[in-house]
Design a protein around this motif. Structure first.
Motif, mmCIF file in Angstrom:
data_model
loop_
_atom_site.group_PDB
_atom_site.id
_atom_site.type_symbol
_atom_site.label_atom_id
_atom_site.label_comp_id
_atom_site.label_asym_id
_atom_site.label_seq_id
_atom_site.Cartn_x
_atom_site.Cartn_y
_atom_site.Cartn_z
ATOM 1 N N VAL A 104 0.855 -1.194 0.000
ATOM 2 C CA VAL A 104 0.000 0.000 0.000
ATOM 3 C C VAL A 104 0.890 1.243 0.000
ATOM 4 C CG1 VAL A 104 -1.827 1.262 1.177
ATOM 5 C CG2 VAL A 104 -1.779 -1.243 1.298
ATOM 6 N N VAL A 106 0.701 5.519 -1.358
ATOM 7 C CA VAL A 106 0.134 6.679 -2.052
ATOM 8 C C VAL A 106 1.244 7.727 -2.145
ATOM 9 C CG1 VAL A 106 -1.596 8.526 -1.941
ATOM 10 C CG2 VAL A 106 -2.219 6.207 -1.245
ATOM 11 N N ARG A 111 -1.510 12.383 -0.828
ATOM 12 C CA ARG A 111 -1.937 11.891 0.500
ATOM 13 C C ARG A 111 -2.929 12.845 1.165
ATOM 14 N NH1 ARG A 111 3.949 9.701 2.583
ATOM 15 N NH2 ARG A 111 4.130 8.180 0.900
ATOM 16 N N GLY A 112 -3.648 12.310 2.140
ATOM 17 C CA GLY A 112 -4.579 13.126 2.917
ATOM 18 C C GLY A 112 -5.822 13.513 2.138
ATOM 19 N N GLN A 113 -6.088 12.811 1.043
ATOM 20 C CA GLN A 113 -7.247 13.128 0.204
ATOM 21 C C GLN A 113 -8.244 11.969 0.161
ATOM 22 O OE1 GLN A 113 -5.722 14.466 -3.635
ATOM 23 N NE2 GLN A 113 -4.071 15.560 -2.619
ATOM 24 N N GLY A 114 -8.085 11.026 1.097
ATOM 25 C CA GLY A 114 -9.046 9.932 1.181
ATOM 26 C C GLY A 114 -8.861 8.840 0.137
ATOM 27 N N HIS A 115 -7.672 8.730 -0.458
ATOM 28 C CA HIS A 115 -7.475 7.716 -1.501
ATOM 29 C C HIS A 115 -7.238 6.316 -0.951
ATOM 30 C CE1 HIS A 115 -7.577 10.604 -4.646
ATOM 31 N NE2 HIS A 115 -6.392 11.150 -4.414
ATOM 32 N N SER A 116 -6.725 6.210 0.280
ATOM 33 C CA SER A 116 -6.300 4.881 0.739
ATOM 34 C C SER A 116 -7.474 3.908 0.907
ATOM 35 C CB SER A 116 -5.504 4.976 2.042
ATOM 36 O OG SER A 116 -6.309 5.460 3.084
ATOM 37 N N THR A 135 0.068 -6.137 8.086
ATOM 38 C CA THR A 135 0.919 -5.614 9.147
ATOM 39 C C THR A 135 1.144 -4.135 8.871
ATOM 40 O OG1 THR A 135 2.992 -6.177 8.011
ATOM 41 C CG2 THR A 135 2.079 -7.822 9.537
ATOM 42 N N ARG A 137 3.137 -0.419 10.603
ATOM 43 C CA ARG A 137 3.925 0.197 11.672
ATOM 44 C C ARG A 137 2.976 0.788 12.713
ATOM 45 N NH1 ARG A 137 5.794 4.241 9.167
ATOM 46 N NH2 ARG A 137 5.309 3.579 7.063
ATOM 47 N N ASN A 140 1.567 4.274 12.328
ATOM 48 C CA ASN A 140 0.922 4.626 11.056
ATOM 49 C C ASN A 140 -0.594 4.757 11.261
ATOM 50 O OD1 ASN A 140 0.292 5.024 8.395
ATOM 51 N ND2 ASN A 140 1.541 3.336 7.616
ATOM 52 N N GLY A 142 -2.909 6.758 10.135
ATOM 53 C CA GLY A 142 -3.784 6.887 8.961
ATOM 54 C C GLY A 142 -4.137 5.516 8.395
ATOM 55 N N ARG A 145 -6.532 3.624 10.562
ATOM 56 C CA ARG A 145 -7.897 4.132 10.374
ATOM 57 C C ARG A 145 -8.535 3.443 9.153
ATOM 58 N NH1 ARG A 145 -12.516 5.711 11.917
ATOM 59 N NH2 ARG A 145 -13.580 7.001 10.411
ATOM 60 N N THR A 146 -7.781 3.372 8.079
ATOM 61 C CA THR A 146 -8.297 2.740 6.858
ATOM 62 C C THR A 146 -8.552 1.254 7.086
ATOM 63 O OG1 THR A 146 -7.290 4.364 5.407
ATOM 64 C CG2 THR A 146 -7.707 2.206 4.438
HETATM 65 C C1 LIG Z 1 -0.632 5.212 4.722
HETATM 66 C C2 LIG Z 1 -1.076 5.862 3.413
HETATM 67 C C3 LIG Z 1 -1.322 4.755 2.377
HETATM 68 C C4 LIG Z 1 -2.381 6.606 3.663
HETATM 69 O O1 LIG Z 1 -2.849 7.091 2.421
HETATM 70 P P1 LIG Z 1 -3.661 8.461 2.300
HETATM 71 O O2 LIG Z 1 -4.332 8.440 0.984
HETATM 72 O O3 LIG Z 1 -2.776 9.604 2.593
HETATM 73 O O4 LIG Z 1 -4.693 8.330 3.503
HETATM 74 P P2 LIG Z 1 -6.158 8.922 3.535
HETATM 75 O O5 LIG Z 1 -6.176 10.331 3.086
HETATM 76 O O6 LIG Z 1 -7.036 7.956 2.813
HETATM 77 O O7 LIG Z 1 -6.462 8.875 5.103
HETATM 78 C C5 LIG Z 1 -6.871 7.667 5.721
HETATM 79 C C6 LIG Z 1 -7.532 7.944 7.056
HETATM 80 O O8 LIG Z 1 -6.524 8.234 8.020
HETATM 81 C C7 LIG Z 1 -6.741 9.494 8.607
HETATM 82 N N1 LIG Z 1 -5.413 10.008 8.864
HETATM 83 C C8 LIG Z 1 -4.518 10.425 7.973
HETATM 84 N N2 LIG Z 1 -3.385 10.767 8.600
HETATM 85 C C9 LIG Z 1 -3.584 10.536 9.919
HETATM 86 C C10 LIG Z 1 -2.794 10.686 11.088
HETATM 87 N N3 LIG Z 1 -1.551 11.141 11.034
HETATM 88 N N4 LIG Z 1 -3.334 10.340 12.278
HETATM 89 C C11 LIG Z 1 -4.584 9.856 12.348
HETATM 90 N N5 LIG Z 1 -5.386 9.690 11.267
HETATM 91 C C12 LIG Z 1 -4.880 10.037 10.078
HETATM 92 C C13 LIG Z 1 -7.550 10.264 7.579
HETATM 93 O O9 LIG Z 1 -8.306 11.282 8.173
HETATM 94 C C14 LIG Z 1 -8.440 9.150 7.037
HETATM 95 O O10 LIG Z 1 -9.472 8.848 7.955
HETATM 96 P P3 LIG Z 1 -10.999 9.249 7.627
HETATM 97 O O11 LIG Z 1 -11.355 8.410 6.434
HETATM 98 O O12 LIG Z 1 -11.751 8.883 8.839
HETATM 99 O O13 LIG Z 1 -10.978 10.697 7.318
HETATM 100 C C15 LIG Z 1 -0.030 6.873 2.887
HETATM 101 O O14 LIG Z 1 0.249 7.815 3.889
HETATM 102 C C16 LIG Z 1 1.267 6.222 2.446
HETATM 103 O O15 LIG Z 1 1.404 5.793 1.297
HETATM 104 N N6 LIG Z 1 2.260 6.143 3.368
HETATM 105 C C17 LIG Z 1 3.545 5.503 3.068
HETATM 106 C C18 LIG Z 1 3.426 4.004 2.867
HETATM 107 C C19 LIG Z 1 2.677 3.318 3.982
HETATM 108 O O16 LIG Z 1 2.799 3.651 5.147
HETATM 109 N N7 LIG Z 1 1.893 2.311 3.586
HETATM 110 C C20 LIG Z 1 1.110 1.490 4.495
HETATM 111 C C21 LIG Z 1 1.899 0.289 4.896
HETATM 112 S S1 LIG Z 1 0.935 -0.756 5.969
#
Ligand SMILES: CC(C)(COP(=O)(O)OP(=O)(O)OC[C@H]1O[C@@H](n2cnc3c(N)ncnc32)[C@H](O)[C@@H]1OP(=O)(O)O)[C@@H](O)C(=O)NCCC(=O)NCCS
Length: 177
Positions: A104, A106, A111-116, A135, A137, A140, A142, A145-146
């Motif tokens: 996974v 983005v 990021r932060g646009q609800g794509h995950s 699994t 970290r 992590n 965000g 939450r997803t």
């Molecule tokens: C983790 C990752 C995939 C999230 O993607 P993203 O598109 O930025 O996340 P989203 O915008 O869809 O946010 C997901 C949710 O987390 C919340 N969120 C985002 N950052 C947050 C933070 N720091 N603390 C708490 N919640 C957070 C968002 O509000 C959203 O919740 P909601 O749907 O209730 O509003 C992205 O940050 C990424 O690629 N990170 C690096 C790689 C990684 O960590 N991959 C996952 C490995 S398990």
């Protein structure tokens, strides 16, 4: 290539998620998927392309033909599954969880646009007849939450990552959840 991608329109950004079995994608799309997974830096490069081709499903998040994110529903080896469940010290049986949500990523500008959620949902939807684990970290939030929105529960204890600094936690989504 004839892909029946799932589309979504979030925050009027007109992004699209295309999720299919890897065999439905052409070689260039697989190469782009692998390259973006490697940018994420959390997996071994060796053998990655083969593992991607063997996955149950992969998803690509695209906007204007630009690849903004990836996710996969992996078919991990029995030994990997056993190791993860053992490290977490969960009482759950790894045999119930044959598939793993992973790769996974983005890109930072998207990021932060609800794509995950739509990205991960597209591959988790392909899981039939088995539970799914992931699994993540421990910091992590965000991603946690997803995972929660997809029906995953955090189980067991955290353990030190072998690939990176910090601890990992196990999340599981039982079959039919
Ligand atoms: C983790 C990752 C995939 C999230 O993607 P993203 O598109 O930025 O996340 P989203 O915008 O869809 O946010 C997901 C949710 O987390 C919340 N969120 C985002 N950052 C947050 C933070 N720091 N603390 C708490 N919640 C957070 C968002 O509000 C959203 O919740 P909601 O749907 O209730 O509003 C992205 O940050 C990424 O690629 N990170 C690096 C790689 C990684 O960590 N991959 C996952 C490995 S398990």
């Amino acid at each position: 290539m004839n892909l029946s991608g799932r589309t979504f329109d979030m925050h009027a950004r007109n992004a699209i998620v295309i999720a299919e079995k890897p065999s439905a994608f052409d070689s260039k799309a697989i190469d782009e998927f692998v390259a973006l997974v490697l940018v994420g830096g959390e997996v071994l490069a060796q053998g990655l392309r083969d593992r991607v081709l063997q996955a149950e499903s992969i998803a690509l998040l695209k906007k204007d033909d630009q690849l903004l994110g990836v996710a996969g529903l992996k078919r991990p080896t029995r030994s990997h599954r056993a190791q993860v469940f053992e490290r977490s010290r969960t009482v759950l049986d790894a045999k119930e969880f044959l598939l793993e949500l992973g790769w996974v990523y983005v890109v930072p500008i998207a990021r932060g646009q609800g794509h995950s959620l739509p990205l991960c949902s597209a591959v988790v939807d392909a899981a039939t007849g088995s539970g799914v684990f992931a699994t993540s970290r421990v910091e992590n939030h965000g991603m946690h939450r997803t995972l929660a929105q997809l029906g995953f529960d955090r189980v067991g204890r955290e353990w030190p990552s072998q690939q990176n600094q910090g601890n990992l936690a196990l999340f599981v989504r039982p079959d039919g959840a």
